[in-house]
Write a protein that holds these residues in place. Structure first.
Motif, PDB file in Angstrom:
ATOM      1  N   GLU A 185     -52.735 114.036 -30.500  1.00  0.00           N
ATOM      2  CA  GLU A 185     -54.133 113.597 -30.448  1.00  0.00           C
ATOM      3  C   GLU A 185     -54.308 112.425 -31.397  1.00  0.00           C
ATOM      4  OE1 GLU A 185     -56.637 116.819 -31.722  1.00  0.00           O
ATOM      5  OE2 GLU A 185     -55.737 118.225 -30.310  1.00  0.00           O
ATOM      6  N   GLY A 186     -55.317 111.614 -31.103  1.00  0.00           N
ATOM      7  CA  GLY A 186     -55.721 110.600 -32.061  1.00  0.00           C
ATOM      8  C   GLY A 186     -55.336 109.175 -31.729  1.00  0.00           C
ATOM      9  N   ASP A 219     -40.968 122.197 -31.410  1.00  0.00           N
ATOM     10  CA  ASP A 219     -40.574 123.107 -32.492  1.00  0.00           C
ATOM     11  C   ASP A 219     -40.778 122.458 -33.860  1.00  0.00           C
ATOM     12  OD1 ASP A 219     -39.764 125.099 -30.696  1.00  0.00           O
ATOM     13  OD2 ASP A 219     -37.768 124.211 -30.501  1.00  0.00           O
ATOM     14  N   TRP A 220     -41.102 121.177 -33.889  1.00  0.00           N
ATOM     15  CA  TRP A 220     -41.308 120.470 -35.155  1.00  0.00           C
ATOM     16  C   TRP A 220     -42.641 120.888 -35.765  1.00  0.00           C
ATOM     17  CZ3 TRP A 220     -40.277 114.762 -33.260  1.00  0.00           C
ATOM     18  CH2 TRP A 220     -38.949 114.657 -32.821  1.00  0.00           C
ATOM     19  N   PRO A 221     -42.786 120.751 -37.095  1.00  0.00           N
ATOM     20  CA  PRO A 221     -44.080 121.048 -37.722  1.00  0.00           C
ATOM     21  C   PRO A 221     -45.159 120.096 -37.222  1.00  0.00           C
ATOM     22  CG  PRO A 221     -42.399 120.444 -39.377  1.00  0.00           C
ATOM     23  CD  PRO A 221     -41.768 120.305 -38.039  1.00  0.00           C
ATOM     24  N   ILE A 222     -46.404 120.488 -37.461  1.00  0.00           N
ATOM     25  CA  ILE A 222     -47.554 119.659 -37.063  1.00  0.00           C
ATOM     26  C   ILE A 222     -48.267 119.155 -38.315  1.00  0.00           C
ATOM     27  CG2 ILE A 222     -49.875 119.734 -36.046  1.00  0.00           C
ATOM     28  CD1 ILE A 222     -48.782 121.449 -33.831  1.00  0.00           C
ATOM     29  N   TRP A 223     -48.665 117.887 -38.289  1.00  0.00           N
ATOM     30  CA  TRP A 223     -49.450 117.264 -39.363  1.00  0.00           C
ATOM     31  C   TRP A 223     -50.747 116.783 -38.747  1.00  0.00           C
ATOM     32  CZ3 TRP A 223     -51.118 112.123 -40.130  1.00  0.00           C
ATOM     33  CH2 TRP A 223     -51.527 111.798 -41.432  1.00  0.00           C
ATOM     34  N   CYS A 224     -51.854 117.009 -39.448  1.00  0.00           N
ATOM     35  CA  CYS A 224     -53.171 116.576 -38.980  1.00  0.00           C
ATOM     36  C   CYS A 224     -53.845 115.754 -40.063  1.00  0.00           C
ATOM     37  CB  CYS A 224     -54.069 117.781 -38.687  1.00  0.00           C
ATOM     38  SG  CYS A 224     -53.413 118.898 -37.447  1.00  0.00           S
ATOM     39  N   CYS A 225     -54.672 114.794 -39.646  1.00  0.00           N
ATOM     40  CA  CYS A 225     -55.431 114.000 -40.618  1.00  0.00           C
ATOM     41  C   CYS A 225     -56.698 113.490 -39.949  1.00  0.00           C
ATOM     42  CB  CYS A 225     -54.589 112.835 -41.123  1.00  0.00           C
ATOM     43  SG  CYS A 225     -55.321 111.997 -42.544  1.00  0.00           S
ATOM     44  N   GLU A 226     -57.798 113.585 -40.687  1.00  0.00           N
ATOM     45  CA  GLU A 226     -59.091 113.086 -40.205  1.00  0.00           C
ATOM     46  C   GLU A 226     -59.131 111.559 -40.307  1.00  0.00           C
ATOM     47  OE1 GLU A 226     -61.430 115.051 -38.795  1.00  0.00           O
ATOM     48  OE2 GLU A 226     -59.909 116.608 -39.026  1.00  0.00           O
ATOM     49  N   VAL A 227     -60.208 110.987 -39.806  1.00  0.00           N
ATOM     50  CA  VAL A 227     -60.425 109.542 -39.883  1.00  0.00           C
ATOM     51  C   VAL A 227     -60.343 109.116 -41.350  1.00  0.00           C
ATOM     52  CG1 VAL A 227     -62.116 107.700 -39.532  1.00  0.00           C
ATOM     53  CG2 VAL A 227     -61.838 109.500 -37.806  1.00  0.00           C
ATOM     54  N   ILE A 266     -56.655 105.429 -39.579  1.00  0.00           N
ATOM     55  CA  ILE A 266     -56.865 106.432 -38.528  1.00  0.00           C
ATOM     56  C   ILE A 266     -58.276 106.271 -37.983  1.00  0.00           C
ATOM     57  CG2 ILE A 266     -56.949 108.894 -38.003  1.00  0.00           C
ATOM     58  CD1 ILE A 266     -54.833 109.292 -40.228  1.00  0.00           C
ATOM     59  N   ALA A 267     -58.357 105.882 -36.697  1.00  0.00           N
ATOM     60  CA  ALA A 267     -59.648 105.650 -36.040  1.00  0.00           C
ATOM     61  C   ALA A 267     -60.184 106.939 -35.423  1.00  0.00           C
ATOM     62  CB  ALA A 267     -59.487 104.581 -34.959  1.00  0.00           C
ATOM     63  N   THR A 268     -59.282 107.780 -34.916  1.00  0.00           N
ATOM     64  CA  THR A 268     -59.626 109.068 -34.324  1.00  0.00           C
ATOM     65  C   THR A 268     -58.656 110.088 -34.904  1.00  0.00           C
ATOM     66  OG1 THR A 268     -60.178 107.903 -32.275  1.00  0.00           O
ATOM     67  CG2 THR A 268     -59.979 110.290 -32.130  1.00  0.00           C
ATOM     68  N   ALA A 269     -59.171 111.235 -35.342  1.00  0.00           N
ATOM     69  CA  ALA A 269     -58.348 112.257 -36.007  1.00  0.00           C
ATOM     70  C   ALA A 269     -56.996 112.438 -35.301  1.00  0.00           C
ATOM     71  CB  ALA A 269     -59.086 113.577 -36.065  1.00  0.00           C
ATOM     72  N   VAL A 270     -55.940 112.508 -36.117  1.00  0.00           N
ATOM     73  CA  VAL A 270     -54.564 112.573 -35.614  1.00  0.00           C
ATOM     74  C   VAL A 270     -53.999 113.988 -35.750  1.00  0.00           C
ATOM     75  CG1 VAL A 270     -52.191 111.839 -36.151  1.00  0.00           C
ATOM     76  CG2 VAL A 270     -54.021 110.157 -36.040  1.00  0.00           C
ATOM     77  N   ARG A 271     -53.282 114.400 -34.711  1.00  0.00           N
ATOM     78  CA  ARG A 271     -52.459 115.616 -34.728  1.00  0.00           C
ATOM     79  C   ARG A 271     -51.117 115.199 -34.181  1.00  0.00           C
ATOM     80  NH1 ARG A 271     -52.896 119.933 -31.145  1.00  0.00           N
ATOM     81  NH2 ARG A 271     -51.828 121.529 -32.303  1.00  0.00           N
ATOM     82  N   LYS A 272     -50.050 115.456 -34.943  1.00  0.00           N
ATOM     83  CA  LYS A 272     -48.732 115.018 -34.483  1.00  0.00           C
ATOM     84  C   LYS A 272     -47.660 116.021 -34.878  1.00  0.00           C
ATOM     85  CE  LYS A 272     -47.400 112.406 -38.589  1.00  0.00           C
ATOM     86  NZ  LYS A 272     -46.695 111.278 -39.119  1.00  0.00           N
ATOM     87  N   HIS A 273     -46.634 116.114 -34.037  1.00  0.00           N
ATOM     88  CA  HIS A 273     -45.396 116.804 -34.405  1.00  0.00           C
ATOM     89  C   HIS A 273     -44.561 115.777 -35.138  1.00  0.00           C
ATOM     90  CE1 HIS A 273     -45.573 120.629 -32.261  1.00  0.00           C
ATOM     91  NE2 HIS A 273     -46.084 119.995 -31.206  1.00  0.00           N
ATOM     92  N   LEU A 306     -51.093 103.147 -32.309  1.00  0.00           N
ATOM     93  CA  LEU A 306     -50.443 104.351 -31.796  1.00  0.00           C
ATOM     94  C   LEU A 306     -51.514 105.287 -31.269  1.00  0.00           C
ATOM     95  CD1 LEU A 306     -48.043 104.925 -34.824  1.00  0.00           C
ATOM     96  CD2 LEU A 306     -47.544 103.697 -32.690  1.00  0.00           C
ATOM     97  N   VAL A 307     -51.231 105.904 -30.119  1.00  0.00           N
ATOM     98  CA  VAL A 307     -52.198 106.814 -29.494  1.00  0.00           C
ATOM     99  C   VAL A 307     -51.480 108.074 -29.014  1.00  0.00           C
ATOM    100  CG1 VAL A 307     -53.764 104.961 -28.762  1.00  0.00           C
ATOM    101  CG2 VAL A 307     -51.926 105.704 -27.237  1.00  0.00           C
ATOM    102  N   ALA A 308     -52.278 109.079 -28.665  1.00  0.00           N
ATOM    103  CA  ALA A 308     -51.727 110.334 -28.146  1.00  0.00           C
ATOM    104  C   ALA A 308     -50.753 110.021 -27.006  1.00  0.00           C
ATOM    105  CB  ALA A 308     -52.857 111.230 -27.661  1.00  0.00           C
ATOM    106  N   GLY A 309     -49.601 110.690 -27.031  1.00  0.00           N
ATOM    107  CA  GLY A 309     -48.579 110.472 -26.007  1.00  0.00           C
ATOM    108  C   GLY A 309     -47.479 109.537 -26.458  1.00  0.00           C
ATOM    109  N   ASP A 310     -47.616 108.935 -27.651  1.00  0.00           N
ATOM    110  CA  ASP A 310     -46.572 108.042 -28.167  1.00  0.00           C
ATOM    111  C   ASP A 310     -45.543 108.824 -28.980  1.00  0.00           C
ATOM    112  OD1 ASP A 310     -47.803 105.819 -27.068  1.00  0.00           O
ATOM    113  OD2 ASP A 310     -48.627 105.082 -28.967  1.00  0.00           O
ATOM    114  N   LEU A 311     -44.258 108.518 -28.745  1.00  0.00           N
ATOM    115  CA  LEU A 311     -43.152 109.012 -29.551  1.00  0.00           C
ATOM    116  C   LEU A 311     -42.749 107.838 -30.442  1.00  0.00           C
ATOM    117  CD1 LEU A 311     -41.051 111.326 -30.026  1.00  0.00           C
ATOM    118  CD2 LEU A 311     -39.600 110.150 -28.356  1.00  0.00           C
ATOM    119  N   VAL A 312     -42.792 108.050 -31.756  1.00  0.00           N
ATOM    120  CA  VAL A 312     -42.668 106.942 -32.704  1.00  0.00           C
ATOM    121  C   VAL A 312     -41.559 107.218 -33.713  1.00  0.00           C
ATOM    122  CG1 VAL A 312     -43.943 105.491 -34.338  1.00  0.00           C
ATOM    123  CG2 VAL A 312     -45.181 106.702 -32.525  1.00  0.00           C
TER     124      VAL A 312
END
Length: 92
Positions: free
Chosen positions: A48-49, A23-31, A81-88, A63-69
């Motif tokens: 992702e990312g 339910d949290w917002p999503i933030w995205c960022c390219e390399v 950012i090595a690979t585009a990131v998508r995170k809640h 940090l990689v996809a699947g990590d809770l930080v």
């Protein structure tokens, strides 16, 4: 001394649901690479990312996809950012 970045790899779906992550917002960022300051605590879950975060006074953390930080309030760091990131994410 600054609190460390806390990383939980592949938390259970029950844990994510209990936190309300989806339910949290999503933030995205390219390399890219940039300096970031956390004015308040942030909890995020990478969908992702791949990113390397280097705290001002600490060792780099990958940090990689699947990590809770959890990023502590008051932390200054470099994001690479090595690979585009998508995170809640959730602040506070």
């Amino acid at each position: 001394m600054m609190l460390p970045i806390m990383v939980e790899q592949h938390p259970s779906s029950e844990r994510l649901e209990a936190l309300g992550v989806f339910d949290w917002p999503i933030w995205c960022c390219e390399v890219s690479a940039f300096i970031w300051s956390y004015e308040q605590r942030e909890v995020c879950y990478l969908l992702e990312g791949k990113v390397v975060v280097t705290p001002e006074d600490g060792a780099p953390i990958e940090l990689v996809a699947g990590d809770l930080v959890v990023f502590p309030a008051g932390m200054n760091c470099q994001w690479e950012i090595a690979t585009a990131v998508r995170k809640h994410y959730r602040l506070g």
